[in-house]
Design a protein around this motif. Structure first.
Motif, mmCIF file in Angstrom:
data_model
loop_
_atom_site.group_PDB
_atom_site.id
_atom_site.type_symbol
_atom_site.label_atom_id
_atom_site.label_comp_id
_atom_site.label_asym_id
_atom_site.label_seq_id
_atom_site.Cartn_x
_atom_site.Cartn_y
_atom_site.Cartn_z
ATOM 1 N N SER A 435 0.762 -0.984 0.238
ATOM 2 C CA SER A 435 -0.035 -1.054 0.079
ATOM 3 C C SER A 435 1.163 1.617 0.298
ATOM 4 C CB SER A 435 -0.444 0.051 1.388
ATOM 5 O OG SER A 435 -1.779 -1.288 1.013
ATOM 6 N N LEU A 436 1.847 1.567 1.111
ATOM 7 C CA LEU A 436 2.982 2.185 0.513
ATOM 8 C C LEU A 436 3.442 2.527 -0.445
ATOM 9 C CD1 LEU A 436 4.782 1.880 4.340
ATOM 10 C CD2 LEU A 436 2.811 3.453 3.835
ATOM 11 N N ALA A 437 4.029 1.662 -0.457
ATOM 12 C CA ALA A 437 5.105 1.584 -2.591
ATOM 13 C C ALA A 437 3.654 2.190 -3.254
ATOM 14 C CB ALA A 437 5.217 0.504 -2.875
ATOM 15 N N ALA A 438 2.542 1.863 -3.586
ATOM 16 C CA ALA A 438 0.955 2.491 -4.084
ATOM 17 C C ALA A 438 1.178 3.830 -3.916
ATOM 18 C CB ALA A 438 0.020 2.013 -4.531
ATOM 19 N N ALA A 439 1.304 4.143 -2.532
ATOM 20 C CA ALA A 439 0.707 5.174 -2.257
ATOM 21 C C ALA A 439 1.813 6.886 -2.324
ATOM 22 C CB ALA A 439 0.585 5.575 -0.821
ATOM 23 N N ILE A 440 3.170 5.742 -2.950
ATOM 24 C CA ILE A 440 4.497 6.745 -3.371
ATOM 25 C C ILE A 440 4.722 6.512 -4.587
ATOM 26 C CG2 ILE A 440 7.190 6.751 -3.169
ATOM 27 C CD1 ILE A 440 6.887 4.993 -0.717
ATOM 28 N N ALA A 441 4.487 6.040 -4.957
ATOM 29 C CA ALA A 441 3.663 5.885 -7.258
ATOM 30 C C ALA A 441 2.803 6.931 -7.490
ATOM 31 C CB ALA A 441 3.690 4.773 -7.392
ATOM 32 N N ILE A 442 2.050 6.782 -6.889
ATOM 33 C CA ILE A 442 0.799 8.058 -7.413
ATOM 34 C C ILE A 442 0.913 9.668 -6.954
ATOM 35 C CG2 ILE A 442 -2.131 8.516 -6.597
ATOM 36 C CD1 ILE A 442 -2.509 5.157 -6.585
ATOM 37 N N PHE A 443 1.341 9.852 -4.968
ATOM 38 C CA PHE A 443 1.677 10.805 -4.774
ATOM 39 C C PHE A 443 3.220 11.504 -5.250
ATOM 40 C CE2 PHE A 443 -1.478 9.064 -2.240
ATOM 41 C CZ PHE A 443 -3.101 10.197 -2.179
ATOM 42 N N ARG A 444 3.867 10.637 -5.403
ATOM 43 C CA ARG A 444 5.387 11.353 -5.341
ATOM 44 C C ARG A 444 5.830 11.292 -7.035
ATOM 45 N NH1 ARG A 444 9.598 13.466 -6.870
ATOM 46 N NH2 ARG A 444 11.330 12.978 -5.596
ATOM 47 N N PHE A 445 5.375 9.930 -6.921
ATOM 48 C CA PHE A 445 5.539 10.254 -8.877
ATOM 49 C C PHE A 445 4.234 10.170 -9.572
ATOM 50 C CE2 PHE A 445 9.124 7.302 -6.084
ATOM 51 C CZ PHE A 445 10.156 8.087 -6.434
ATOM 52 N N LYS A 446 3.909 10.479 -9.284
ATOM 53 C CA LYS A 446 2.396 10.888 -10.271
ATOM 54 C C LYS A 446 2.065 9.990 -10.765
ATOM 55 C CE LYS A 446 2.798 14.847 -8.109
ATOM 56 N NZ LYS A 446 1.661 15.591 -6.718
ATOM 57 N N VAL A 447 2.504 8.777 -10.995
ATOM 58 C CA VAL A 447 1.986 7.829 -11.916
ATOM 59 C C VAL A 447 0.660 7.208 -11.570
ATOM 60 C CG1 VAL A 447 2.186 4.809 -12.084
ATOM 61 C CG2 VAL A 447 4.396 6.283 -10.603
ATOM 62 N N SER A 448 0.532 7.317 -12.807
ATOM 63 C CA SER A 448 -1.290 7.717 -12.820
ATOM 64 C C SER A 448 -1.821 5.554 -12.504
ATOM 65 C CB SER A 448 -1.642 7.049 -14.297
ATOM 66 O OG SER A 448 -0.906 6.073 -15.646
ATOM 67 N N VAL A 449 -3.292 6.229 -13.102
ATOM 68 C CA VAL A 449 -3.590 4.777 -11.827
ATOM 69 C C VAL A 449 -3.382 3.287 -12.052
ATOM 70 C CG1 VAL A 449 -6.069 4.084 -11.474
ATOM 71 C CG2 VAL A 449 -5.564 6.103 -10.784
ATOM 72 N N ILE A 450 -4.147 3.493 -13.996
ATOM 73 C CA ILE A 450 -3.986 2.123 -14.248
ATOM 74 C C ILE A 450 -2.245 1.325 -14.351
ATOM 75 C CG2 ILE A 450 -3.873 0.940 -16.714
ATOM 76 C CD1 ILE A 450 -6.244 2.104 -15.915
ATOM 77 N N PRO A 451 -0.983 1.367 -14.491
ATOM 78 C CA PRO A 451 -0.201 1.335 -14.537
ATOM 79 C C PRO A 451 0.148 0.603 -13.064
ATOM 80 C CG PRO A 451 0.619 3.217 -15.607
ATOM 81 C CD PRO A 451 -1.220 3.188 -15.477
ATOM 82 N N THR A 452 0.158 2.118 -11.663
ATOM 83 C CA THR A 452 -0.132 1.203 -10.873
ATOM 84 C C THR A 452 -0.648 0.324 -10.383
ATOM 85 O OG1 THR A 452 0.301 4.330 -9.793
ATOM 86 C CG2 THR A 452 -0.384 1.907 -8.318
ATOM 87 N N LEU A 453 -1.942 0.508 -10.409
ATOM 88 C CA LEU A 453 -3.111 -1.002 -10.371
ATOM 89 C C LEU A 453 -2.317 -2.405 -10.897
ATOM 90 C CD1 LEU A 453 -6.568 0.330 -10.849
ATOM 91 C CD2 LEU A 453 -6.002 -0.661 -8.993
ATOM 92 N N LEU A 454 -2.059 -1.762 -12.042
ATOM 93 C CA LEU A 454 -1.337 -3.704 -13.089
ATOM 94 C C LEU A 454 -0.035 -3.628 -12.548
ATOM 95 C CD1 LEU A 454 -1.716 -2.813 -16.869
ATOM 96 C CD2 LEU A 454 -3.262 -4.055 -15.897
ATOM 97 N N ALA A 455 1.026 -2.777 -11.597
ATOM 98 C CA ALA A 455 2.348 -3.482 -11.720
ATOM 99 C C ALA A 455 2.036 -3.912 -9.834
ATOM 100 C CB ALA A 455 3.027 -1.646 -11.067
ATOM 101 N N CYS A 456 0.762 -3.009 -9.525
ATOM 102 C CA CYS A 456 0.597 -4.232 -7.449
ATOM 103 C C CYS A 456 -0.088 -4.773 -7.892
ATOM 104 C CB CYS A 456 -0.204 -3.185 -7.156
ATOM 105 S SG CYS A 456 0.217 -1.699 -6.466
ATOM 106 N N ALA A 457 -0.461 -5.329 -9.057
ATOM 107 C CA ALA A 457 -1.277 -6.792 -9.441
ATOM 108 C C ALA A 457 -0.140 -8.196 -9.507
ATOM 109 C CB ALA A 457 -2.171 -6.636 -10.222
#
Length: 469
Positions: A435-457
């Motif tokens: 969850s922290l990794a996903a939050a860092i990707a979204i908030f810190r590195f501005k990764v969009s939702v779809i790549p974040t979801l796929l990477a976490c999956a």
């Protein structure tokens, strides 16, 4: 039963090419394209429509687009879908609105239905369990992002912050039903605007900088098309048809199956949701989770996250997650039917009663939209509702986090106040880390939702397989 097409006059049926020069066939292809690109929630979907319909095709001007969006924002239900229906109707009358709306929903419906089949058939396989574990972590970060994004737009002053705080306390500590919270917020905003309080004034929605397309330079022009002018007879006639399509199936279920049957419960419950879904999927999910998990027992808390993960990764409105809830409800309580058949019928029923009202709101109200222009009290009510939604989504984020990050929780009661708090020793470190990794990707590195979801999956699947070996 009278069909929608039967309610239209000859003048209301789309010509091969209307006065604006946009053919029905071309519009059909464009709505297919919009449907295929409708990922990323309402913000992304509205941006896609704006880019294609305003910037690229130049069918309607910026001011008309934003005026339609403001109207859709006042309605219950997914505003992006309703905006598509509105623009389709504006261009090609009733048939145009029907095609735009149906195409907007259909890809998401089919995608989530397929994923639901896979979920119940293979959900116990390590890799599949891991995929949904990773999606839950990403969805938790996405919901937190929604709190920040909507809060930053809505909470512009102390009055709005107070409304949001009151809404959060009401649903988190006192478990006040979501519809009552929305009603109270609307009254506060309406009354506040009546007394000319600047705290409840809302501005227009902007799509970005740079030159904008004027209405006069668009294909539709500045004039109101003949079919878009207020016609009480047409509005009442088509509203009766849509009301019948929406409510008659629910009434028949109630009469022939009884109030305790799962199909009747699904029809009634999601019909109510269609009336109160202000603020989008994130807001209503808190109430859906409360009822579907605790009252009806249709699914487990973490399965709500699985469903939202499906909706996030498929095209269409995020509110399509309700289809998964209905699917699981009938799968768990199929009665005399085969569980898969019952679940499929429930998914269709849930989608039907959720989205038919969207067509009703547009076809009934859009011809009178000009009367809403500059209506300050109505805008104030919407502003307060949006602030309340921030508090509700914050509650949703806490609820998701509690059930995903911790294996156990305990309920603390004090009179009418009761809160569910985690047992800290049951904290799941893998859940926290992902969850922290996903939050860092979204908030810190501005990764969009779809790549974040796929990477976490993928990360979740890898972790699940490694843990099983």
């Amino acid at each position: 039963m009278t069909s929608i097409s039967d309610t239209t006059t000859a003048a209301d049926k789309p010509a091969a090419e209307a006065h604006h020069g946009v053919s029905f066939a071309e519009a059909f292809r464009v709505w297919l394209r919009v449907a295929a690109l409708s990922f990323g929630g309402p913000a992304g979907q509205i941006a896609v429509m704006h880019r294609i319909v305003v910037d690229e095709k130049r069918w309607i001007g910026e001011h008309r687009f934003l005026h339609a969006l403001n109207y859709c924002m006042l309605l219950p239900g997914p505003e992006a879908l309703q905006l598509a229906i509105y623009i389709g109707w504006l261009l090609h009358k009733t048939a145009g609105g029907l095609v735009a709306g149906i195409l907007f929903v259909l890809p998401g419906f089919l995608s989530i239905l397929l994923l639901s089949y896979l979920y119940v058939a293979f959900g116990s396989v390590d890799a599949v369990e891991g995929v949904f574990f990773g999606l839950k972590a990403a969805v938790l970060a996405v919901v937190v992002q929604a709190v920040v994004r909507i809060g930053g737009r809505a909470l512009r002053n102390r009055a709005m912050i107070a409304v949001a705080a009151a809404a959060f306390i009401a649903i988190f500590a006192f478990h006040v039903p979501f519809p009552l919270i929305i009603l109270a917020a609307a009254i506060i905003g309406f009354v506040g605007s009546k007394f000319e309080s600047a705290s409840f004034r809302v501005g227009g929605h902007k799509s970005g900088g740079g030159p904008v397309l004027s209405d006069a330079d668009s294909a539709l022009g500045e004039e109101i098309p003949p079919h878009a002018r207020p016609n009480l007879r047409w509005s009442l006639r088509i509203s009766v048809v849509l009301l019948a399509l929406w409510l008659v199936p629910v009434l028949l279920l109630y009469v022939f199956l009884g109030s305790n049957d799962v199909f009747t419960q699904i029809g009634v419950f999601f019909s109510k949701m269609a009336v109160v879904t202000f603020g989008g999927a994130y807001a209503v999910l808190a109430y859906v989770a409360q009822e579907a998990v605790q009252h009806y027992g249709w699914l487990k808390p973490t399965e709500m996250l699985d469903g939202l993960g499906m909706a996030e990764t498929t095209p269409g409105p995020l509110i399509m997650v309700l289809q998964f809830v209905g699917f699981m409800g009938a799968y768990r309580h199929p009665g005399t039917l085969d569980p898969m058949i019952a679940a499929t019928l429930a998914a269709i029923l849930t989608t039907w009663v959720t989205f038919i009202p969207c067509f009703l709101w547009i076809f009934l109200g859009a011809p009178f939209i000009e009367k809403l222009r500059g209506n300050i009290p109505l805008a104030g009510a919407m502003s307060a509702i949006t602030a309340a939604v921030v508090g509700v989504i914050l509650n949703l984020a806490i609820w998701f986090g509690l059930h995903f990050l911790f294996a156990d929780a305990t309920v603390h009661r004090l009179g009418p106040l009761w809160v569910e708090l985690p047992i800290w020793s049951s904290l799941s470190l893998p859940s926290l880390a992902l969850s922290l990794a996903a939050a860092i990707a979204i908030f810190r590195f501005k990764v969009s939702v779809i790549p974040t979801l796929l990477a976490c999956a993928l990360a979740g699947a890898a972790w699940s397989i490694a843990s099983a070996t």
